[in-house]
Write a protein that holds these residues in place. Structure first.
Motif, PDB file in Angstrom:
ATOM      1  N   UNK A  53       0.842  -1.198   0.000  1.00 59.33           N
ATOM      2  CA  UNK A  53       0.000   0.000   0.000  1.00 59.33           C
ATOM      3  C   UNK A  53       0.874   1.243   0.000  1.00 59.33           C
ATOM      4  N   UNK A  54       0.528   2.152  -0.895  1.00 60.49           N
ATOM      5  CA  UNK A  54       1.214   3.431  -0.981  1.00 60.49           C
ATOM      6  C   UNK A  54       0.312   4.447  -1.645  1.00 60.49           C
ATOM      7  N   UNK A  55       0.768   5.706  -1.737  1.00 55.86           N
ATOM      8  CA  UNK A  55      -0.050   6.761  -2.332  1.00 55.86           C
ATOM      9  C   UNK A  55      -0.291   6.546  -3.819  1.00 55.86           C
ATOM     10  N   UNK A  56       0.702   5.980  -4.538  1.00 56.58           N
ATOM     11  CA  UNK A  56       0.602   5.858  -5.995  1.00 56.58           C
ATOM     12  C   UNK A  56       0.233   4.466  -6.473  1.00 56.58           C
ATOM     13  N   UNK A  57       0.371   3.453  -5.619  1.00 55.02           N
ATOM     14  CA  UNK A  57      -0.055   2.113  -5.993  1.00 55.02           C
ATOM     15  C   UNK A  57      -0.230   1.258  -4.762  1.00 55.02           C
ATOM     16  N   UNK A  58      -1.226   0.400  -4.811  1.00 50.76           N
ATOM     17  CA  UNK A  58      -1.550  -0.524  -3.728  1.00 50.76           C
ATOM     18  C   UNK A  58      -2.117  -1.783  -4.359  1.00 50.76           C
ATOM     19  N   UNK A  59      -2.086  -2.874  -3.596  1.00 51.96           N
ATOM     20  CA  UNK A  59      -2.667  -4.104  -4.100  1.00 51.96           C
ATOM     21  C   UNK A  59      -2.217  -5.305  -3.306  1.00 51.96           C
ATOM     22  N   UNK A  60      -2.125  -6.445  -4.030  1.00 50.49           N
ATOM     23  CA  UNK A  60      -1.763  -7.692  -3.369  1.00 50.49           C
ATOM     24  C   UNK A  60      -0.597  -8.350  -4.102  1.00 50.49           C
ATOM     25  N   UNK A  61       0.050  -9.273  -3.395  1.00 52.64           N
ATOM     26  CA  UNK A  61       1.126 -10.073  -3.964  1.00 52.64           C
ATOM     27  C   UNK A  61       0.507 -11.402  -4.373  1.00 52.64           C
ATOM     28  N   UNK A  62       0.717 -11.792  -5.623  1.00 54.69           N
ATOM     29  CA  UNK A  62       0.155 -13.038  -6.123  1.00 54.69           C
ATOM     30  C   UNK A  62       0.989 -14.237  -5.695  1.00 54.69           C
ATOM     31  N   UNK A  63       0.341 -15.383  -5.607  1.00 48.77           N
ATOM     32  CA  UNK A  63       1.005 -16.639  -5.289  1.00 48.77           C
ATOM     33  C   UNK A  63       2.051 -16.949  -6.361  1.00 48.77           C
ATOM     34  N   UNK A  64       3.181 -17.527  -5.931  1.00 51.69           N
ATOM     35  CA  UNK A  64       4.196 -17.951  -6.891  1.00 51.69           C
ATOM     36  C   UNK A  64       5.540 -17.276  -6.720  1.00 51.69           C
ATOM     37  N   UNK A  65       5.656 -16.350  -5.801  1.00 53.15           N
ATOM     38  CA  UNK A  65       6.940 -15.696  -5.571  1.00 53.15           C
ATOM     39  C   UNK A  65       7.849 -16.560  -4.713  1.00 53.15           C
ATOM     40  N   UNK A  66       9.132 -16.231  -4.738  1.00 57.74           N
ATOM     41  CA  UNK A  66      10.087 -16.981  -3.928  1.00 57.74           C
ATOM     42  C   UNK A  66      11.271 -16.104  -3.554  1.00 57.74           C
ATOM     43  N   UNK A  67      11.849 -16.439  -2.420  1.00 63.48           N
ATOM     44  CA  UNK A  67      13.014 -15.750  -1.860  1.00 63.48           C
ATOM     45  C   UNK A  67      14.144 -16.779  -1.770  1.00 63.48           C
ATOM     46  N   UNK A  68      15.068 -16.737  -2.731  1.00 62.59           N
ATOM     47  CA  UNK A  68      16.203 -17.663  -2.775  1.00 62.59           C
ATOM     48  C   UNK A  68      17.309 -17.058  -1.927  1.00 62.59           C
ATOM     49  N   UNK A  69      17.553 -17.659  -0.777  1.00 62.79           N
ATOM     50  CA  UNK A  69      18.497 -17.100   0.193  1.00 62.79           C
ATOM     51  C   UNK A  69      19.827 -17.847   0.186  1.00 62.79           C
ATOM     52  N   UNK A  70      20.876 -17.083   0.416  1.00 64.09           N
ATOM     53  CA  UNK A  70      22.213 -17.624   0.592  1.00 64.09           C
ATOM     54  C   UNK A  70      22.715 -17.155   1.945  1.00 64.09           C
ATOM     55  N   UNK A  84       5.169 -11.148  -8.055  1.00 66.28           N
ATOM     56  CA  UNK A  84       4.225 -10.475  -8.943  1.00 66.28           C
ATOM     57  C   UNK A  84       3.269  -9.682  -8.070  1.00 66.28           C
ATOM     58  N   UNK A  85       3.285  -8.379  -8.271  1.00 65.86           N
ATOM     59  CA  UNK A  85       2.360  -7.484  -7.580  1.00 65.86           C
ATOM     60  C   UNK A  85       1.146  -7.278  -8.484  1.00 65.86           C
ATOM     61  N   UNK A  86      -0.040  -7.320  -7.903  1.00 72.35           N
ATOM     62  CA  UNK A  86      -1.250  -7.000  -8.655  1.00 72.35           C
ATOM     63  C   UNK A  86      -1.892  -5.790  -8.003  1.00 72.35           C
ATOM     64  N   UNK A  87      -1.969  -4.698  -8.747  1.00 73.97           N
ATOM     65  CA  UNK A  87      -2.527  -3.467  -8.204  1.00 73.97           C
ATOM     66  C   UNK A  87      -4.029  -3.608  -7.988  1.00 73.97           C
ATOM     67  N   UNK A  88      -4.578  -2.720  -7.184  1.00 72.16           N
ATOM     68  CA  UNK A  88      -6.017  -2.745  -6.908  1.00 72.16           C
ATOM     69  C   UNK A  88      -6.860  -2.622  -8.173  1.00 72.16           C
TER      70      UNK A  88
END
Length: 164
Positions: A53-70, A84-88
């Motif tokens: 959420x922010x002044x210029x764009x807000x929404x949800x994060x879609x399923x399927x993301x990943x954080x590859x950590x080292x 993948x962000x999906x705006x409102x």
């Protein structure tokens, strides 16, 4: 900082200005441990959802993301994340970021157990880049962003800023 070289710079080169872009909170499933590899200790956080959420764009994060950590030999954790962000209003935007998290060993141990720690007690920064389709949000393709984060038991929250 004051050196002859720095002092001679024009004012716009002496500091970095930012403005808030959004706050994003990610839900992360339990970490999948890959383990020791020839280069480092690897693990992956699967991201099924989140919100931003922010002044210029807000929404949800879609399923399927990943954080590859080292997890490096110096106990720092590097992040390599794709979301993948999906705006409102239904626009899909790719957000990718690299990040770095480190701090005192006892703080990181508590953090990884899901305990509440002071965000000021460790370093957690990211540098998001975006790919947006032509249209209302294509300005994201032409900015650099930075973020500061905090890890909760179920995932991180970041304050993301556009670098002006």
């Amino acid at each position: 900082m004051s050196t002859p070289l720095f002092d001679d710079l024009p004012t716009p080169l002496k500091s970095v200005q930012t403005r808030p872009l959004f706050v994003i909170r990610l839900d992360v499933k339990p970490i999948v441990i890959v383990g020791e590899t020839p280069g480092s200790f690897r693990r992956v956080g699967i991201v099924p959802s989140g919100t931003f959420a922010g002044e210029r764009l807000s929404g949800k994060v879609l399923d399927g993301g990943a954080d590859w950590q080292t997890v490096r030999g110096d106990a720092s954790t590097t992040l390599d994340v794709r979301l993948i962000l999906q705006t409102d209003d239904g626009v899909n935007i790719m957000m990718a970021y690299r990040g770095l998290r480190h701090g005192p060993a006892d703080v990181i141990q508590r953090l990884e157990k899901g305990e509440d720690v002071d965000p000021a007690s460790y370093y957690f920064r990211i540098n998001p880049m975006f790919e947006a389709p032509t249209g209302k949000y294509d300005w994201l393709n032409r900015i650099i962003a930075v973020g500061t984060g905090h890890r909760f038991a179920n995932g991180p929250v970041y304050s993301v800023f556009e670098v002006l």
